[in-house]
Write a protein that holds these residues in place. Structure first.
Motif, PDB file in Angstrom:
ATOM      1  N   ILE A  75       6.048 -13.433 -15.887  1.00 39.54           N
ATOM      2  CA  ILE A  75       6.069 -12.254 -15.025  1.00 39.54           C
ATOM      3  C   ILE A  75       6.387 -12.651 -13.586  1.00 39.54           C
ATOM      4  O   ILE A  75       7.219 -12.027 -12.920  1.00 39.54           O
ATOM      5  N   LEU A  76       5.738 -13.695 -13.096  1.00 40.77           N
ATOM      6  CA  LEU A  76       5.998 -14.177 -11.739  1.00 40.77           C
ATOM      7  C   LEU A  76       7.432 -14.675 -11.595  1.00 40.77           C
ATOM      8  O   LEU A  76       8.079 -14.486 -10.559  1.00 40.77           O
ATOM      9  N   LEU A  77       7.927 -15.309 -12.648  1.00 41.79           N
ATOM     10  CA  LEU A  77       9.280 -15.856 -12.633  1.00 41.79           C
ATOM     11  C   LEU A  77      10.320 -14.747 -12.477  1.00 41.79           C
ATOM     12  O   LEU A  77      11.308 -14.903 -11.748  1.00 41.79           O
ATOM     13  N   LYS A  78      10.107 -13.614 -13.167  1.00 41.93           N
ATOM     14  CA  LYS A  78      11.047 -12.500 -13.112  1.00 41.93           C
ATOM     15  C   LYS A  78      10.973 -11.735 -11.802  1.00 41.93           C
ATOM     16  O   LYS A  78      11.987 -11.228 -11.307  1.00 41.93           O
ATOM     17  N   GLN A  79       9.790 -11.633 -11.229  1.00 44.25           N
ATOM     18  CA  GLN A  79       9.603 -10.736 -10.099  1.00 44.25           C
ATOM     19  C   GLN A  79       9.673 -11.409  -8.734  1.00 44.25           C
ATOM     20  O   GLN A  79       9.903 -10.747  -7.727  1.00 44.25           O
ATOM     21  N   TYR A  80       9.449 -12.706  -8.710  1.00 39.66           N
ATOM     22  CA  TYR A  80       9.405 -13.408  -7.430  1.00 39.66           C
ATOM     23  C   TYR A  80      10.275 -14.661  -7.469  1.00 39.66           C
ATOM     24  O   TYR A  80      10.776 -15.052  -8.528  1.00 39.66           O
ATOM     25  N   LYS A  81      10.433 -15.291  -6.332  1.00 37.20           N
ATOM     26  CA  LYS A  81      11.342 -16.430  -6.199  1.00 37.20           C
ATOM     27  C   LYS A  81      10.607 -17.770  -6.147  1.00 37.20           C
ATOM     28  O   LYS A  81      11.070 -18.713  -5.520  1.00 37.20           O
ATOM     29  N   TYR A  82       9.461 -17.866  -6.804  1.00 31.30           N
ATOM     30  CA  TYR A  82       8.726 -19.122  -6.825  1.00 31.30           C
ATOM     31  C   TYR A  82       9.521 -20.207  -7.536  1.00 31.30           C
ATOM     32  O   TYR A  82      10.258 -19.936  -8.485  1.00 31.30           O
ATOM     33  N   THR A  83       9.351 -21.454  -7.087  1.00 29.24           N
ATOM     34  CA  THR A  83       9.966 -22.579  -7.782  1.00 29.24           C
ATOM     35  C   THR A  83       9.154 -22.894  -9.037  1.00 29.24           C
ATOM     36  O   THR A  83       8.016 -22.438  -9.192  1.00 29.24           O
ATOM     37  N   VAL A  84       9.731 -23.710  -9.917  1.00 31.55           N
ATOM     38  CA  VAL A  84       9.032 -24.107 -11.139  1.00 31.55           C
ATOM     39  C   VAL A  84       7.749 -24.863 -10.799  1.00 31.55           C
ATOM     40  O   VAL A  84       6.709 -24.668 -11.429  1.00 31.55           O
ATOM     41  N   SER A  85       7.816 -25.723  -9.800  1.00 36.47           N
ATOM     42  CA  SER A  85       6.627 -26.484  -9.389  1.00 36.47           C
ATOM     43  C   SER A  85       5.527 -25.560  -8.877  1.00 36.47           C
ATOM     44  O   SER A  85       4.338 -25.748  -9.195  1.00 36.47           O
ATOM     45  N   GLU A  86       5.895 -24.572  -8.085  1.00 42.87           N
ATOM     46  CA  GLU A  86       4.912 -23.617  -7.574  1.00 42.87           C
ATOM     47  C   GLU A  86       4.276 -22.822  -8.701  1.00 42.87           C
ATOM     48  O   GLU A  86       3.050 -22.615  -8.726  1.00 42.87           O
ATOM     49  N   LEU A  87       5.085 -22.387  -9.648  1.00 43.25           N
ATOM     50  CA  LEU A  87       4.567 -21.618 -10.783  1.00 43.25           C
ATOM     51  C   LEU A  87       3.627 -22.454 -11.632  1.00 43.25           C
ATOM     52  O   LEU A  87       2.584 -21.968 -12.085  1.00 43.25           O
ATOM     53  N   ALA A  88       4.018 -23.707 -11.875  1.00 40.48           N
ATOM     54  CA  ALA A  88       3.176 -24.596 -12.688  1.00 40.48           C
ATOM     55  C   ALA A  88       1.779 -24.707 -12.094  1.00 40.48           C
ATOM     56  O   ALA A  88       0.767 -24.621 -12.804  1.00 40.48           O
ATOM     57  N   GLU A  89       1.699 -24.884 -10.790  1.00 39.20           N
ATOM     58  CA  GLU A  89       0.402 -25.001 -10.129  1.00 39.20           C
ATOM     59  C   GLU A  89      -0.359 -23.684 -10.154  1.00 39.20           C
ATOM     60  O   GLU A  89      -1.579 -23.658 -10.359  1.00 39.20           O
ATOM     61  N   MET A  90       0.348 -22.579  -9.986  1.00 45.24           N
ATOM     62  CA  MET A  90      -0.295 -21.269  -9.915  1.00 45.24           C
ATOM     63  C   MET A  90      -0.962 -20.865 -11.221  1.00 45.24           C
ATOM     64  O   MET A  90      -1.946 -20.125 -11.222  1.00 45.24           O
ATOM     65  N   VAL A  91      -0.436 -21.332 -12.351  1.00 48.80           N
ATOM     66  CA  VAL A  91      -1.001 -20.937 -13.648  1.00 48.80           C
ATOM     67  C   VAL A  91      -1.738 -22.078 -14.350  1.00 48.80           C
ATOM     68  O   VAL A  91      -2.082 -21.964 -15.527  1.00 48.80           O
ATOM     69  N   GLY A  92      -1.982 -23.173 -13.643  1.00 48.76           N
ATOM     70  CA  GLY A  92      -2.883 -24.182 -14.174  1.00 48.76           C
ATOM     71  C   GLY A  92      -2.285 -25.319 -14.963  1.00 48.76           C
ATOM     72  O   GLY A  92      -3.009 -26.015 -15.685  1.00 48.76           O
ATOM     73  N   PHE A  93      -0.964 -25.561 -14.821  1.00 50.78           N
ATOM     74  CA  PHE A  93      -0.365 -26.718 -15.492  1.00 50.78           C
ATOM     75  C   PHE A  93      -0.466 -27.946 -14.597  1.00 50.78           C
ATOM     76  O   PHE A  93      -0.414 -27.844 -13.371  1.00 50.78           O
ATOM     77  N   SER A  94      -0.597 -29.098 -15.210  1.00 55.64           N
ATOM     78  CA  SER A  94      -0.797 -30.339 -14.455  1.00 55.64           C
ATOM     79  C   SER A  94       0.467 -30.818 -13.756  1.00 55.64           C
ATOM     80  O   SER A  94       0.395 -31.540 -12.757  1.00 55.64           O
ATOM     81  N   SER A  95       1.638 -30.430 -14.264  1.00 55.53           N
ATOM     82  CA  SER A  95       2.905 -30.844 -13.653  1.00 55.53           C
ATOM     83  C   SER A  95       3.987 -29.837 -14.002  1.00 55.53           C
ATOM     84  O   SER A  95       3.863 -29.083 -14.976  1.00 55.53           O
ATOM     85  N   HIS A  96       5.055 -29.840 -13.204  1.00 57.16           N
ATOM     86  CA  HIS A  96       6.139 -28.912 -13.505  1.00 57.16           C
ATOM     87  C   HIS A  96       6.896 -29.340 -14.756  1.00 57.16           C
ATOM     88  O   HIS A  96       7.489 -28.508 -15.445  1.00 57.16           O
ATOM     89  N   GLN A  97       6.850 -30.643 -15.093  1.00 58.86           N
ATOM     90  CA  GLN A  97       7.509 -31.099 -16.318  1.00 58.86           C
ATOM     91  C   GLN A  97       6.822 -30.539 -17.565  1.00 58.86           C
ATOM     92  O   GLN A  97       7.484 -30.046 -18.487  1.00 58.86           O
ATOM     93  N   SER A  98       5.491 -30.618 -17.578  1.00 53.20           N
ATOM     94  CA  SER A  98       4.762 -30.091 -18.748  1.00 53.20           C
ATOM     95  C   SER A  98       4.900 -28.572 -18.825  1.00 53.20           C
ATOM     96  O   SER A  98       4.993 -27.995 -19.915  1.00 53.20           O
ATOM     97  N   PHE A  99       4.939 -27.908 -17.665  1.00 55.28           N
ATOM     98  CA  PHE A  99       5.136 -26.468 -17.655  1.00 55.28           C
ATOM     99  C   PHE A  99       6.510 -26.101 -18.209  1.00 55.28           C
ATOM    100  O   PHE A  99       6.632 -25.216 -19.070  1.00 55.28           O
ATOM    101  N   ALA A 100       7.556 -26.751 -17.711  1.00 58.81           N
ATOM    102  CA  ALA A 100       8.915 -26.445 -18.163  1.00 58.81           C
ATOM    103  C   ALA A 100       9.078 -26.713 -19.652  1.00 58.81           C
ATOM    104  O   ALA A 100       9.731 -25.945 -20.374  1.00 58.81           O
ATOM    105  N   ARG A 101       8.472 -27.801 -20.140  1.00 54.10           N
ATOM    106  CA  ARG A 101       8.546 -28.120 -21.566  1.00 54.10           C
ATOM    107  C   ARG A 101       7.833 -27.069 -22.409  1.00 54.10           C
ATOM    108  O   ARG A 101       8.363 -26.604 -23.431  1.00 54.10           O
ATOM    109  N   SER A 102       6.635 -26.668 -22.004  1.00 57.30           N
ATOM    110  CA  SER A 102       5.883 -25.650 -22.736  1.00 57.30           C
ATOM    111  C   SER A 102       6.587 -24.296 -22.680  1.00 57.30           C
ATOM    112  O   SER A 102       6.597 -23.549 -23.670  1.00 57.30           O
ATOM    113  N   PHE A 103       7.172 -23.981 -21.535  1.00 58.54           N
ATOM    114  CA  PHE A 103       7.896 -22.715 -21.382  1.00 58.54           C
ATOM    115  C   PHE A 103       9.084 -22.656 -22.336  1.00 58.54           C
ATOM    116  O   PHE A 103       9.318 -21.642 -23.009  1.00 58.54           O
TER     117      PHE A 103
END
Length: 282
Positions: A75-103
């Motif tokens: 939802i944040l990705l569609k509506q706002y211009k946050y980077t992947v790293s910012e999103l990963a931190e905002m939703v509780g992922f330990s790194s943007h790599q693990s977030f991108a892989r899970s996504f």
């Protein structure tokens, strides 16, 4: 940050414990939600809490937390211009790599492709678990069902990406004009005046907007304006995923019927352009 929780608040029944732990998860999605911590809060062993969670939610605790984090991120990705790293931190992922892989695993496409996709498939999002849930909605097609729209007297328009109001460009003969929609919206109109005074900042009132022909989802709401603001806050995270709608990334329209100044309740329709799909109309 510590979990927002008072241990003495938990009730006795196992279902109540699970529902209250789900509420804790939702309010602390960016924090450490380890199984050790959650089972300790529940008062059950890890094995027993996991079994109870699976029984009521039909999903294990780890999967629920991971899918809810990814759904919030979508939802944040569609509506706002946050980077992947910012999103990963905002939703509780330990790194943007693990977030991108899970996504990628969950949605079948990278965060960048998901953001750029003109179709938003809400059926891929996991809504928060609710024991009781009811929503009134129908599928309509314009111009065939134009009466469902023209019976309203006031509207507000919101872009899906929160950045700007988008106006659909098309040839005039392919549009439904809304002169009738605005013929009663002068300052003397109690509904128009009240909504103008209290309108949410991200909405804009437009007097020359026209709807393209096509398929729409019409969600109904009846209640106070404050209740509607709360309802609309859950539109993306709860209501649309529950319906499983495939939404065109364009606009959302709020339609208001005329209301007496003696009541604080409003009859509101939320009109959303959706991808044409016969399966959605069954």
């Amino acid at each position: 940050m510590a979990l927002k929780f008072i241990q003495g608040y938990l009730m006795v029944s196992s279902k109540s414990v699970v529902l209250q732990l789900i509420d804790i998860i939702e309010r602390n999605i960016e924090n450490d939600l380890s199984m050790d911590k959650l089972s300790e809060l529940s008062g059950y062993s890890k094995w027993h809490f996991q079994r109870l969670f699976q029984k009521y939610v039909e999903m294990n605790v780890g999967s629920y937390i991971r899918y809810r984090r990814l759904s919030k991120a979508a939802i944040l990705l569609k509506q706002y211009k946050y980077t992947v790293s910012e999103l990963a931190e905002m939703v509780g992922f330990s790194s943007h790599q693990s977030f991108a892989r899970s996504f990628q695993q969950f949605f079948g496409e990278s965060p960048h492709k998901f953001r750029m996709n003109p179709i938003w498939d809400f059926s891929k999002l996991l809504p928060p678990f609710l024991e009781n849930y009811a929503l009134t909605y129908e599928y309509i097609s314009l111009p065939h069902d134009s009466d469902a729209v023209n019976e309203h007297v006031f509207c507000l328009c919101q872009s899906l990406d929160k950045e700007r109001l988008r106006r659909k460009k098309s040839r005039r003969r392919e549009l439904i004009p809304f002169e009738r929609l605005y013929r009663k919206t002068g300052q003397h109109n109690p509904l128009a005046q009240k909504l103008t005074e209290t309108a949410i900042e991200c909405f804009s009132r437009v007097a020359d907007f026209s709807f393209p022909y096509g398929d729409y989802l019409l969600i109904s709401f009846y209640g106070t304006l404050c209740e509607f603001y709360d309802f609309s806050k859950h539109l993306y995270e709860l209501h649309l995923p529950r319906i499983g709608a495939k939404v065109n990334s364009s606009f959302i329209i709020e339609l208001y019927r005329e209301s007496s100044s003696s009541t604080n309740e409003f009859d509101i329709g939320i009109l959303i352009s959706i991808e044409s799909d016969a399966d959605n109309h069954d």
